[in-house]
Design a protein around this motif. Structure first.
Motif, PDB file in Angstrom:
ATOM      1  N   UNK A  28       2.261 -12.336  -4.351  1.00 37.91           N
ATOM      2  CA  UNK A  28       2.833 -10.650  -4.758  1.00 37.91           C
ATOM      3  C   UNK A  28       1.704  -9.618  -4.923  1.00 37.91           C
ATOM      4  N   UNK A  29       0.344 -10.160  -5.065  1.00 34.44           N
ATOM      5  CA  UNK A  29      -0.414  -9.196  -4.835  1.00 34.44           C
ATOM      6  C   UNK A  29      -1.138  -9.102  -3.353  1.00 34.44           C
ATOM      7  N   UNK A  42       4.527 -11.733  10.452  1.00 35.44           N
ATOM      8  CA  UNK A  42       5.690 -13.364   9.257  1.00 35.44           C
ATOM      9  C   UNK A  42       4.546 -13.695   8.422  1.00 35.44           C
ATOM     10  N   UNK A  43       4.981 -13.604   6.574  1.00 36.62           N
ATOM     11  CA  UNK A  43       5.424 -13.763   5.289  1.00 36.62           C
ATOM     12  C   UNK A  43       4.892 -15.941   5.559  1.00 36.62           C
ATOM     13  N   UNK A  44       4.769 -16.158   4.472  1.00 37.17           N
ATOM     14  CA  UNK A  44       4.038 -17.975   4.277  1.00 37.17           C
ATOM     15  C   UNK A  44       4.709 -18.067   2.551  1.00 37.17           C
ATOM     16  N   UNK A  45       4.960 -18.992   2.040  1.00 42.15           N
ATOM     17  CA  UNK A  45       5.019 -19.814   0.726  1.00 42.15           C
ATOM     18  C   UNK A  45       3.649 -19.782   0.565  1.00 42.15           C
ATOM     19  N   UNK A  46       2.182 -19.594   0.861  1.00 40.77           N
ATOM     20  CA  UNK A  46       1.102 -19.807   0.081  1.00 40.77           C
ATOM     21  C   UNK A  46       0.853 -18.426   0.022  1.00 40.77           C
ATOM     22  N   UNK A  47       1.634 -16.556   0.595  1.00 35.87           N
ATOM     23  CA  UNK A  47       1.460 -15.860   0.251  1.00 35.87           C
ATOM     24  C   UNK A  47       1.640 -15.542  -1.476  1.00 35.87           C
ATOM     25  N   UNK A  70      -1.174  -5.951  -1.542  1.00 31.25           N
ATOM     26  CA  UNK A  70      -2.069  -5.755  -0.868  1.00 31.25           C
ATOM     27  C   UNK A  70      -2.027  -4.843   0.429  1.00 31.25           C
ATOM     28  N   UNK A  71      -1.514  -5.730   1.303  1.00 28.57           N
ATOM     29  CA  UNK A  71      -0.130  -5.076   2.670  1.00 28.57           C
ATOM     30  C   UNK A  71       0.034  -3.558   2.561  1.00 28.57           C
ATOM     31  N   UNK A 109      10.452 -10.158  -0.415  1.00 26.90           N
ATOM     32  CA  UNK A 109       9.791  -9.016  -1.285  1.00 26.90           C
ATOM     33  C   UNK A 109       9.563  -8.119  -0.369  1.00 26.90           C
ATOM     34  N   UNK A 110       9.007  -8.890   0.741  1.00 28.06           N
ATOM     35  CA  UNK A 110       8.639  -8.021   1.721  1.00 28.06           C
ATOM     36  C   UNK A 110       9.156  -7.462   2.334  1.00 28.06           C
ATOM     37  N   UNK A 111      10.767  -7.618   2.320  1.00 24.86           N
ATOM     38  CA  UNK A 111      11.706  -7.136   3.806  1.00 24.86           C
ATOM     39  C   UNK A 111      11.804  -5.302   2.375  1.00 24.86           C
ATOM     40  N   UNK A 112      12.068  -5.722   1.091  1.00 24.94           N
ATOM     41  CA  UNK A 112      12.246  -4.337   0.418  1.00 24.94           C
ATOM     42  C   UNK A 112      10.476  -4.063   0.580  1.00 24.94           C
ATOM     43  N   UNK A 113       9.526  -4.014   0.409  1.00 23.31           N
ATOM     44  CA  UNK A 113       8.358  -3.298   1.079  1.00 23.31           C
ATOM     45  C   UNK A 113       7.788  -2.792   1.673  1.00 23.31           C
ATOM     46  N   UNK A 114       8.588  -3.442   3.257  1.00 23.64           N
ATOM     47  CA  UNK A 114       8.990  -2.186   4.368  1.00 23.64           C
ATOM     48  C   UNK A 114       9.756  -1.230   4.800  1.00 23.64           C
ATOM     49  N   UNK A 115      11.460  -2.075   4.240  1.00 21.54           N
ATOM     50  CA  UNK A 115      11.694  -1.084   3.768  1.00 21.54           C
ATOM     51  C   UNK A 115      11.163   0.649   3.110  1.00 21.54           C
ATOM     52  N   UNK A 116      10.156   0.322   2.144  1.00 16.68           N
ATOM     53  CA  UNK A 116      10.244   1.445   1.281  1.00 16.68           C
ATOM     54  C   UNK A 116       9.340   2.194   2.439  1.00 16.68           C
TER      55      UNK A 116
END
Ligand SMILES: Cc1ncc(COP(=O)(O)O)c(C=O)c1O
Length: 371
Positions: A352-353, A345-350, A357-358, A284-291
């Motif tokens: 989707x919300x 860096x992203x972790x397992x506790x992050x 937010x980022x 999800x983070x990779x997709x958000x950054x590419x957006x």
């Protein structure tokens, strides 16, 4: 300049004192607590129980009176989990590289062939073990093999498995191919607990096993504890155990931290949803950054490094994010992809919300850029 000290922290948030003397809470995308286990209640409970049983420190080298049951248990669990034959626990990941190379030097391996952007601890270890250092171009196994071909004596090839600064993967298969009399030592601080079957590490990810393959890692990142480990064939690990002052002359991480690391490892295998959540968050983070038009790697690693304009632009963006209570670290760390860059860096506790937010905060920060 160090960042302002945090006053409290969870896996996703920290509080800091602001200029008015009150505290602010920030959503953070820094550090390497990839599974969020540094804050898991069972991990903390394991540390607390061992504190009561063993005290805070063994206050002695494991070679003398400083070896406690949680240290030995953790070594067996780590060897078992990663699939290596033997494991040696040392105080931290930096020391693990030194212990490994001192051991190899003691059995006659005196050349180190190192990736140009390897972690500083690998280079320091090769220097301290008094090896002759040969540098190959970043991620270029054919250059590494060219250098090996010029050497009569055995050498150790040194690389991060997942590069600290940008999450890139080393070409381990190609490096290990025709390794012959040489050793491949991978520093898997950022692949262990992340890549491979349920986080068994980068060697497992590439399905690699070889008597001349060694691995080091830290327990501070994915396992959220502290300590370091050297893994490999019994003769190679024995060389560290018998000869390295980095092991013999140091006090191990507290038994409480070793017990916490064992519990974290157990959680990793017994609760597959933790690791699955990390992989989901990476996607999800990779997709958000590419957006946002930000180029990212395609590996399942939780580190994303990128630049946004020049240093002045990046300082402005960092500040704009802080104003929205988000920490996105702007780094000047050795061997990074640029002199100054963002390392997210992203972790397992992050959740989707949190990623949303980022996303929103980045939209605002990028919009606020002068034309
Ligand atoms: C690739 C790599 N190797 C070694 C280390 C050192 O580990 P530790 O912090 O446990 O000494 C780090 C951590 O910063 C790292 O990123």
């Amino acid at each position: 300049m160090p960042n302002p000290p945090s006053q409290s922290a969870s896996a996703t948030h920290v509080t800091r004192i602001n200029s008015a003397g009150t505290s602010d809470t920030y959503l953070t995308f820094g550090g390497c607590n990839y599974l969020g286990l540094a804050h898991h209640p069972q991990v903390i409970a394991a540390a607390q129980a061992a504190l009561t049983t063993f005290g805070l420190s063994t206050s002695a080298s494991r070679q003398t009176t400083g070896n406690a049951q949680p240290h030995s248990d953790l070594e067996s669990a780590l060897a078992n989990f990663t699939g290596f034959d033997d494991a040696l626990l040392v105080p931290d990941g930096y020391t693990a590289n030194l212990a490994a190379l001192q051991g190899l030097a003691a059995i006659g391996i005196n050349h180190a062939v190192i990736d140009a952007r390897a972690h500083a601890s690998l280079k320091d270890a090769a220097n301290l073990a008094q090896m002759t250092i040969h540098t190959y171009d970043h991620l270029d196994p054919s250059h590494a093999h060219q250098i090996l071909d010029t050497l009569d004596a055995p050498a150790v090839v040194l690389t991060d498995a997942v590069f600290t600064t940008d999450g890139d993967l080393a070409p381990l298969q190609e490096l290990l191919e025709s390794i012959g009399k040489h050793i491949l030592l991978i520093d898997d601080c950022h692949g262990f607990t992340v890549l491979g079957n349920q986080g068994r590490g980068t060697a497992n990810h590439f399905n690699l096993s070889h008597p001349n393959l060694m691995m080091t890692t830290t327990l501070v990142k994915g396992l959220g504890s502290a300590g370091g480990v050297v893994l490999g064939s019994p003769n190679l690990v024995a060389a560290s155990r018998d000869h390295s002052t980095a092991y013999i002359c140091t006090t191990p991480a507290s038994p409480a931290l070793a017990a916490a690391a064992s519990t974290a490892l157990n959680l990793l295998t017994s609760k597959p949803s933790i690791h699955a959540q990390l992989l989901d968050n990476i996607n999800n983070t990779g997709a958000m950054l590419r957006y946002h038009g930000i180029q990212t790697h395609n590996h399942p690693t939780p580190i994303f490094a990128f630049t946004l304009g020049d240093e002045t632009d990046m300082l402005r963006i960092e500040h704009a994010l802080l104003e929205q209570h988000i920490i996105l670290p702007l780094m000047q760390y050795p061997n990074g992809p640029a002199p100054t860059y963002f390392r997210l860096s992203i972790n397992a506790s992050h959740t989707k919300a949190h990623i949303d937010q980022l996303d929103q905060a980045l939209t605002n920060a990028l919009k606020a850029q002068p034309a």
